[in-house]
Design an enzyme around this catalytic site. Sequence first.
Site, PDB file in Angstrom:
ATOM      1  N   LYS A  55     -56.211  17.077  16.833  1.00  0.00           N
ATOM      2  CA  LYS A  55     -55.015  16.417  17.372  1.00  0.00           C
ATOM      3  C   LYS A  55     -53.909  17.461  17.313  1.00  0.00           C
ATOM      4  O   LYS A  55     -53.339  17.723  16.251  1.00  0.00           O
ATOM      5  CB  LYS A  55     -54.675  15.205  16.506  1.00  0.00           C
ATOM      6  CG  LYS A  55     -53.849  14.120  17.166  1.00  0.00           C
ATOM      7  CD  LYS A  55     -52.511  14.534  17.702  1.00  0.00           C
ATOM      8  CE  LYS A  55     -51.400  14.528  16.679  1.00  0.00           C
ATOM      9  NZ  LYS A  55     -50.120  15.037  17.251  1.00  0.00           N
ATOM     10  N   GLU A  68     -51.211  22.841   4.675  1.00  0.00           N
ATOM     11  CA  GLU A  68     -50.290  23.987   4.782  1.00  0.00           C
ATOM     12  C   GLU A  68     -48.965  23.408   5.258  1.00  0.00           C
ATOM     13  O   GLU A  68     -48.888  22.868   6.355  1.00  0.00           O
ATOM     14  CB  GLU A  68     -50.784  24.997   5.826  1.00  0.00           C
ATOM     15  CG  GLU A  68     -52.126  25.613   5.547  1.00  0.00           C
ATOM     16  CD  GLU A  68     -52.090  26.628   4.434  1.00  0.00           C
ATOM     17  OE1 GLU A  68     -50.988  26.964   3.957  1.00  0.00           O
ATOM     18  OE2 GLU A  68     -53.170  27.069   4.030  1.00  0.00           O
ATOM     19  N   CYS A 120     -43.121  28.906   9.653  1.00  0.00           N
ATOM     20  CA  CYS A 120     -43.208  28.431   8.271  1.00  0.00           C
ATOM     21  C   CYS A 120     -42.860  29.573   7.317  1.00  0.00           C
ATOM     22  O   CYS A 120     -42.428  29.337   6.192  1.00  0.00           O
ATOM     23  CB  CYS A 120     -44.594  27.895   7.983  1.00  0.00           C
ATOM     24  SG  CYS A 120     -45.891  29.012   8.507  1.00  0.00           S
ATOM     25  N   GLU A 140     -35.754  22.995   4.155  1.00  0.00           N
ATOM     26  CA  GLU A 140     -36.252  23.734   5.318  1.00  0.00           C
ATOM     27  C   GLU A 140     -35.468  23.296   6.555  1.00  0.00           C
ATOM     28  O   GLU A 140     -35.461  22.122   6.914  1.00  0.00           O
ATOM     29  CB  GLU A 140     -37.742  23.440   5.516  1.00  0.00           C
ATOM     30  CG  GLU A 140     -38.346  24.280   6.610  1.00  0.00           C
ATOM     31  CD  GLU A 140     -39.835  24.038   6.799  1.00  0.00           C
ATOM     32  OE1 GLU A 140     -40.238  22.864   6.859  1.00  0.00           O
ATOM     33  OE2 GLU A 140     -40.584  25.024   6.886  1.00  0.00           O
TER      34      GLU A 140
HETATM   35  P1  NDP Z   1     -44.977  17.587  11.571  1.00  0.00           P
HETATM   36  O1  NDP Z   1     -45.301  17.332  10.158  1.00  0.00           O
HETATM   37  O2  NDP Z   1     -43.951  16.732  12.216  1.00  0.00           O
HETATM   38  O3  NDP Z   1     -46.283  17.446  12.467  1.00  0.00           O
HETATM   39  C1  NDP Z   1     -47.457  18.178  12.218  1.00  0.00           C
HETATM   40  C2  NDP Z   1     -48.615  17.470  12.885  1.00  0.00           C
HETATM   41  O4  NDP Z   1     -48.836  16.223  12.223  1.00  0.00           O
HETATM   42  C3  NDP Z   1     -48.357  17.115  14.358  1.00  0.00           C
HETATM   43  O5  NDP Z   1     -49.551  17.208  15.086  1.00  0.00           O
HETATM   44  C4  NDP Z   1     -47.889  15.685  14.249  1.00  0.00           C
HETATM   45  O6  NDP Z   1     -47.983  14.959  15.444  1.00  0.00           O
HETATM   46  C5  NDP Z   1     -48.823  15.177  13.175  1.00  0.00           C
HETATM   47  N1  NDP Z   1     -48.398  13.934  12.539  1.00  0.00           N
HETATM   48  C6  NDP Z   1     -47.148  13.398  12.470  1.00  0.00           C
HETATM   49  N2  NDP Z   1     -47.192  12.213  11.801  1.00  0.00           N
HETATM   50  C7  NDP Z   1     -48.484  12.011  11.438  1.00  0.00           C
HETATM   51  C8  NDP Z   1     -49.172  10.966  10.737  1.00  0.00           C
HETATM   52  N3  NDP Z   1     -48.533   9.866  10.301  1.00  0.00           N
HETATM   53  N4  NDP Z   1     -50.503  11.103  10.542  1.00  0.00           N
HETATM   54  C9  NDP Z   1     -51.165  12.174  10.989  1.00  0.00           C
HETATM   55  N5  NDP Z   1     -50.578  13.176  11.688  1.00  0.00           N
HETATM   56  C10 NDP Z   1     -49.251  13.103  11.893  1.00  0.00           C
HETATM   57  O7  NDP Z   1     -44.597  19.115  11.688  1.00  0.00           O
HETATM   58  P2  NDP Z   1     -44.137  19.904  12.982  1.00  0.00           P
HETATM   59  O8  NDP Z   1     -45.131  19.763  14.069  1.00  0.00           O
HETATM   60  O9  NDP Z   1     -42.730  19.543  13.263  1.00  0.00           O
HETATM   61  O10 NDP Z   1     -44.222  21.422  12.473  1.00  0.00           O
HETATM   62  C11 NDP Z   1     -43.224  21.997  11.717  1.00  0.00           C
HETATM   63  C12 NDP Z   1     -43.564  22.007  10.249  1.00  0.00           C
HETATM   64  O11 NDP Z   1     -44.802  22.665  10.056  1.00  0.00           O
HETATM   65  C13 NDP Z   1     -42.583  22.765   9.408  1.00  0.00           C
HETATM   66  O12 NDP Z   1     -42.286  22.057   8.227  1.00  0.00           O
HETATM   67  C14 NDP Z   1     -43.310  24.060   9.056  1.00  0.00           C
HETATM   68  O13 NDP Z   1     -42.896  24.681   7.890  1.00  0.00           O
HETATM   69  C15 NDP Z   1     -44.711  23.588   8.989  1.00  0.00           C
HETATM   70  N6  NDP Z   1     -45.627  24.693   9.202  1.00  0.00           N
HETATM   71  C16 NDP Z   1     -46.305  25.174   8.116  1.00  0.00           C
HETATM   72  C17 NDP Z   1     -47.139  26.259   8.228  1.00  0.00           C
HETATM   73  C18 NDP Z   1     -47.890  26.748   7.041  1.00  0.00           C
HETATM   74  O14 NDP Z   1     -48.900  27.392   7.244  1.00  0.00           O
HETATM   75  N7  NDP Z   1     -47.471  26.476   5.821  1.00  0.00           N
HETATM   76  C19 NDP Z   1     -47.316  26.949   9.506  1.00  0.00           C
HETATM   77  C20 NDP Z   1     -46.561  26.362  10.580  1.00  0.00           C
HETATM   78  C21 NDP Z   1     -45.759  25.269  10.420  1.00  0.00           C
HETATM   79  P3  NDP Z   1     -46.713  14.996  16.460  1.00  0.00           P
HETATM   80  O15 NDP Z   1     -46.718  16.357  17.047  1.00  0.00           O
HETATM   81  O16 NDP Z   1     -46.971  13.952  17.436  1.00  0.00           O
HETATM   82  O17 NDP Z   1     -45.496  14.726  15.640  1.00  0.00           O
END
Ligand code: NDP
Length: 498
Positions: A177, A252, A286, A387
């Site tokens: 997803k 992550e 991130c 963040e």
């Molecule tokens: P989100 O947590 O909003 O979303 C991540 C994924 O989870 C998306 O596919 C999202 O769908 C999905 N999601 C949201 N709600 C749910 C749920 N209830 N159940 C299951 N899946 C769900 O993060 P972002 O996409 O905004 O990404 C940014 C974040 O990612 C930042 O905090 C960043 O630091 C972190 N990040 C961490 C990395 C690491 O390796 N540590 C690397 C890159 C980013 P949808 O897109 O529809 O919201």
Amino acid sequence: MSNPRIFQNLIGGTFLPSRSGQTFERRNPADTRDIVGVFQESNAEDVDVAVAAAKAAFPTWSQIPAPRRGEILLRAATILEARKERYSHDLTREMGKPLFEAGGDIVEAIGMAQYAGGEGRRMHGVTTPSEMPNKFQMSIRQPLGVVGLITPWNFPMAIASWKMLPALVAGNTVVIKPGEDAAVSTYNLVEALMEAGLPPGVVNIVTGYGPGAGQPLVEHPDVPLISFTGSTTTGRLVYELGARQIKRVSLEMGGKNPLIVMPDADMDLVMQGVVWAAFGTTGQRCTATSRLIVHKDVAEPLVARIIERAQHLRVGNGLHPATEMGPLVNEKQMQRVLGYIELGQQEGATLRCGGGRMSEGDLAHGWFVQPTVFTGVTPQMRIAREEIFGPVLSVIEVASLEEAIAVANDVAYGLSASIYTRDINAAYRAMLALQAGIVYINAPTIGAEIHLPFGGVKATGNGHREAGPTMLDVFSEWKSVYVDFSGSLQRAQIDNVG
Ligand code: NDP
């Protein structure tokens, strides 16, 4: 654009509309008049069908010898290489980062395809001598089954590849997803894999929103592993839901990455590093440097140089080759970043550059925010602790290495950290003391390579390390095997605890 491309879910090798018939649109964040595509808004029913397809594909895929599975990945690497320009263009258009950075995302996927492909010929297990005569023992890796991957939008091809390719070479099948804001790159990655010979059903794509499509995947009883990259808030929920079914959950999550500068540092190097680590990918990494922790003796001249460079960064549509910094990914993210900039001023930090939306001329239809620098930031301020995920740098002055390390560690997160110094003792002390999964010496907080473990500590991760030699530990199960060819029940065996 009058006829946007329609992306359907990929399930069992067939493109299918969502069961509900609902779709959503994705627009280019640099120019919202440009519709990137229309995607299926999937729900639990779609996830069910995708998991069933992955489950059906598992017995055959897991029986293909690992070196043969690896060869498919190696062929995919070649296809990705040939398509780099097109896939970079798609990636820039869907999430905004400049083309040269988008190319880096594809290069990471190529690197991971080569690395994971090679793993097909290693996938080492363990053999050890037994305590008993005429007994042989070993531990082998086995796939888990159907693995669920949930990815964010900021590195839409790299992160999908870090998860999908090790999962595949280990013999798992996949339901992914992708982040709703950048799903095209997942389709491109899977297109390359299918052309390289990946059988239908081995990877399935279900698009949609987190709660509607992501959560059913997390909760699905036939998915024993969830690998998630995203925010700490969502990751915590995913962990809780996974725990109820005793799933393996690899997380992550967020970061608040510090870059420490000591007075003896090479300031040219620092300036270049900070500018790219703070403002590259519009701060939406991130691993972005969001805290500059600098010795007070050198703070002001360094900050002046950073500001001078930040003010001249070419901000615009990433599809223009000259662009150095693109937009934020969507309006919500832009409002969030502007909210933090407002908060920083209320908290008493000094706004030294940027701070506003950019909407003149060509930028009128996108989500652009100026590169922003705050000085006079104290470690207790929220802009120093939370963040922001945008082009905002908080400068904190300190008086010693010890103070710098203490400030660096005094946040909830622990992904990446960096120190610039010419003093080898200081570098080693910081390297050991910094609470982070990744530490850089005389380099910024960005730039991880796929063949070292990647991940963070504290609220950034739960101990797993995707990428590098540890990646197979996430995507495979150990099975220990004892072969007794003595022909008798040996006494020591009865005495052993296990
Ligand atoms: P989100 O947590 O909003 O979303 C991540 C994924 O989870 C998306 O596919 C999202 O769908 C999905 N999601 C949201 N709600 C749910 C749920 N209830 N159940 C299951 N899946 C769900 O993060 P972002 O996409 O905004 O990404 C940014 C974040 O990612 C930042 O905090 C960043 O630091 C972190 N990040 C961490 C990395 C690491 O390796 N540590 C690397 C890159 C980013 P949808 O897109 O529809 O919201």
